[in-house]
Design a protein around this motif. Structure first.
Motif, PDB file in Angstrom:
ATOM      1  N   GLU A  57     -13.495  17.606  -3.510  1.00  0.00           N
ATOM      2  CA  GLU A  57     -14.478  16.521  -3.524  1.00  0.00           C
ATOM      3  C   GLU A  57     -15.881  16.996  -3.173  1.00  0.00           C
ATOM      4  O   GLU A  57     -16.859  16.415  -3.609  1.00  0.00           O
ATOM      5  CB  GLU A  57     -14.041  15.397  -2.576  1.00  0.00           C
ATOM      6  N   ILE A  58     -15.965  18.040  -2.368  1.00  0.00           N
ATOM      7  CA  ILE A  58     -17.292  18.509  -1.947  1.00  0.00           C
ATOM      8  C   ILE A  58     -17.755  19.737  -2.732  1.00  0.00           C
ATOM      9  O   ILE A  58     -18.832  20.278  -2.449  1.00  0.00           O
ATOM     10  CB  ILE A  58     -17.341  18.814  -0.436  1.00  0.00           C
ATOM     11  N   ALA A  59     -16.955  20.163  -3.693  1.00  0.00           N
ATOM     12  CA  ALA A  59     -17.282  21.391  -4.437  1.00  0.00           C
ATOM     13  C   ALA A  59     -18.695  21.355  -5.013  1.00  0.00           C
ATOM     14  O   ALA A  59     -19.412  22.354  -4.966  1.00  0.00           O
ATOM     15  CB  ALA A  59     -16.260  21.629  -5.541  1.00  0.00           C
ATOM     16  N   ASP A  60     -19.099  20.230  -5.559  1.00  0.00           N
ATOM     17  CA  ASP A  60     -20.423  20.119  -6.184  1.00  0.00           C
ATOM     18  C   ASP A  60     -21.403  19.307  -5.341  1.00  0.00           C
ATOM     19  O   ASP A  60     -22.530  19.074  -5.780  1.00  0.00           O
ATOM     20  CB  ASP A  60     -20.292  19.488  -7.574  1.00  0.00           C
ATOM     21  N   ALA A  61     -20.967  18.864  -4.179  1.00  0.00           N
ATOM     22  CA  ALA A  61     -21.835  18.032  -3.335  1.00  0.00           C
ATOM     23  C   ALA A  61     -22.820  18.911  -2.564  1.00  0.00           C
ATOM     24  O   ALA A  61     -22.496  20.030  -2.166  1.00  0.00           O
ATOM     25  CB  ALA A  61     -21.001  17.220  -2.360  1.00  0.00           C
ATOM     26  N   PRO A  62     -24.017  18.387  -2.362  1.00  0.00           N
ATOM     27  CA  PRO A  62     -24.986  19.136  -1.546  1.00  0.00           C
ATOM     28  C   PRO A  62     -24.657  18.969  -0.057  1.00  0.00           C
ATOM     29  O   PRO A  62     -24.957  17.951   0.542  1.00  0.00           O
ATOM     30  CB  PRO A  62     -26.324  18.478  -1.896  1.00  0.00           C
ATOM     31  N   VAL A  63     -23.983  19.968   0.509  1.00  0.00           N
ATOM     32  CA  VAL A  63     -23.639  19.915   1.927  1.00  0.00           C
ATOM     33  C   VAL A  63     -24.378  21.015   2.679  1.00  0.00           C
ATOM     34  O   VAL A  63     -24.663  22.071   2.126  1.00  0.00           O
ATOM     35  CB  VAL A  63     -22.115  20.052   2.157  1.00  0.00           C
ATOM     36  N   ARG A  64     -24.657  20.725   3.930  1.00  0.00           N
ATOM     37  CA  ARG A  64     -25.339  21.702   4.773  1.00  0.00           C
ATOM     38  C   ARG A  64     -24.352  22.780   5.213  1.00  0.00           C
ATOM     39  O   ARG A  64     -23.179  22.515   5.397  1.00  0.00           O
ATOM     40  CB  ARG A  64     -25.889  21.019   6.029  1.00  0.00           C
ATOM     41  N   LYS A  65     -24.835  23.992   5.353  1.00  0.00           N
ATOM     42  CA  LYS A  65     -24.057  25.106   5.920  1.00  0.00           C
ATOM     43  C   LYS A  65     -22.660  25.201   5.302  1.00  0.00           C
ATOM     44  O   LYS A  65     -21.641  25.185   5.990  1.00  0.00           O
ATOM     45  CB  LYS A  65     -23.957  24.953   7.433  1.00  0.00           C
ATOM     46  N   ALA A 112     -21.082  10.473   0.928  1.00  0.00           N
ATOM     47  CA  ALA A 112     -20.350   9.208   0.849  1.00  0.00           C
ATOM     48  C   ALA A 112     -19.009   9.309   0.141  1.00  0.00           C
ATOM     49  O   ALA A 112     -18.069   8.613   0.509  1.00  0.00           O
ATOM     50  CB  ALA A 112     -21.218   8.156   0.170  1.00  0.00           C
ATOM     51  N   GLN A 113     -18.874  10.156  -0.856  1.00  0.00           N
ATOM     52  CA  GLN A 113     -17.660  10.157  -1.660  1.00  0.00           C
ATOM     53  C   GLN A 113     -16.431  10.706  -0.930  1.00  0.00           C
ATOM     54  O   GLN A 113     -15.329  10.665  -1.453  1.00  0.00           O
ATOM     55  CB  GLN A 113     -17.860  10.907  -2.987  1.00  0.00           C
ATOM     56  N   VAL A 114     -16.584  11.195   0.284  1.00  0.00           N
ATOM     57  CA  VAL A 114     -15.450  11.785   0.993  1.00  0.00           C
ATOM     58  C   VAL A 114     -14.959  10.930   2.162  1.00  0.00           C
ATOM     59  O   VAL A 114     -14.086  11.357   2.907  1.00  0.00           O
ATOM     60  CB  VAL A 114     -15.787  13.207   1.496  1.00  0.00           C
ATOM     61  N   THR A 115     -15.456   9.727   2.292  1.00  0.00           N
ATOM     62  CA  THR A 115     -15.132   8.889   3.448  1.00  0.00           C
ATOM     63  C   THR A 115     -13.633   8.675   3.619  1.00  0.00           C
ATOM     64  O   THR A 115     -13.098   8.820   4.718  1.00  0.00           O
ATOM     65  CB  THR A 115     -15.858   7.533   3.339  1.00  0.00           C
ATOM     66  N   GLU A 116     -12.933   8.341   2.546  1.00  0.00           N
ATOM     67  CA  GLU A 116     -11.491   8.077   2.620  1.00  0.00           C
ATOM     68  C   GLU A 116     -10.721   9.331   3.015  1.00  0.00           C
ATOM     69  O   GLU A 116      -9.823   9.285   3.852  1.00  0.00           O
ATOM     70  CB  GLU A 116     -10.985   7.547   1.283  1.00  0.00           C
ATOM     71  N   THR A 117     -11.070  10.443   2.441  1.00  0.00           N
ATOM     72  CA  THR A 117     -10.386  11.708   2.746  1.00  0.00           C
ATOM     73  C   THR A 117     -10.648  12.122   4.191  1.00  0.00           C
ATOM     74  O   THR A 117      -9.736  12.566   4.895  1.00  0.00           O
ATOM     75  CB  THR A 117     -10.843  12.818   1.778  1.00  0.00           C
ATOM     76  N   VAL A 118     -11.882  11.961   4.644  1.00  0.00           N
ATOM     77  CA  VAL A 118     -12.228  12.302   6.033  1.00  0.00           C
ATOM     78  C   VAL A 118     -11.415  11.446   6.995  1.00  0.00           C
ATOM     79  O   VAL A 118     -10.888  11.949   7.990  1.00  0.00           O
ATOM     80  CB  VAL A 118     -13.750  12.144   6.278  1.00  0.00           C
ATOM     81  N   ALA A 119     -11.274  10.165   6.693  1.00  0.00           N
ATOM     82  CA  ALA A 119     -10.485   9.277   7.556  1.00  0.00           C
ATOM     83  C   ALA A 119      -9.018   9.731   7.587  1.00  0.00           C
ATOM     84  O   ALA A 119      -8.389   9.741   8.655  1.00  0.00           O
ATOM     85  CB  ALA A 119     -10.580   7.845   7.067  1.00  0.00           C
ATOM     86  N   GLY A 120      -8.482  10.126   6.442  1.00  0.00           N
ATOM     87  CA  GLY A 120      -7.099  10.606   6.399  1.00  0.00           C
ATOM     88  C   GLY A 120      -6.900  11.869   7.204  1.00  0.00           C
ATOM     89  O   GLY A 120      -5.918  12.004   7.944  1.00  0.00           O
ATOM     90  N   ILE A 121      -7.827  12.795   7.070  1.00  0.00           N
ATOM     91  CA  ILE A 121      -7.724  14.046   7.835  1.00  0.00           C
ATOM     92  C   ILE A 121      -7.858  13.757   9.323  1.00  0.00           C
ATOM     93  O   ILE A 121      -7.120  14.317  10.140  1.00  0.00           O
ATOM     94  CB  ILE A 121      -8.780  15.068   7.361  1.00  0.00           C
TER      95      ILE A 121
END
Length: 131
Positions: A57-65, A112-121
């Protein structure tokens, strides 16, 4: 002299557990039920599947570090795998796993697109490493 119930300590029951002194367990468990904390293969597999899903889900997302993020996810997955082996499980530091997950969540703030996955983890991290 009258007995005032507020001035009395009533201790009852039994201590069937071993004593833990300085992180080392001493004594027998006579009559007690001992529950070894550990992780089932299903619990670990579910957490690792969610970590892999998050990576996608974050492969193409602009994430810090990104490198720090990937390293923290690797550490979390490694700790989860180690929980399945009793000898390795004793070496896992739950606080370190929780810190790694907190670091990941901090780096994903605003994605925003990872909210559900983050909650599951988060649920699995709490279950496997304590909350």
């Amino acid at each position: 002299m009258t007995e005032d119930p507020r001035n009395r300590i009533d201790i009852h029951g039994g201590n069937y557990g071993a004593f833990n002194v300085g992180g080392t367990t001493h004594g027998p468990m006579s009559g007690a039920t001992f529950n070894q904390q550990g992780a089932s293969a299903d619990e670990v597999a579910a957490l690792i599947a969610l970590i892999d899903r998050l990576r996608g889900e974050i492969a193409d997302a602009p994430v810090r570090k990104r490198e720090v993020l990937e390293d923290s996810l690797d550490d979390l997955a490694d700790d989860a795998r180690r929980l399945q082996n009793p000898e390795e499980a004793a070496k896992v530091e739950p606080a370190a796993a929780r810190r790694a997950w907190a670091k990941v969540k901090g780096l994903l703030t605003g994605v925003a697109q990872v909210t559900e996955t983050v909650a599951g983890i988060s649920g699995h991290v709490d279950q496997l490493f304590g909350g």
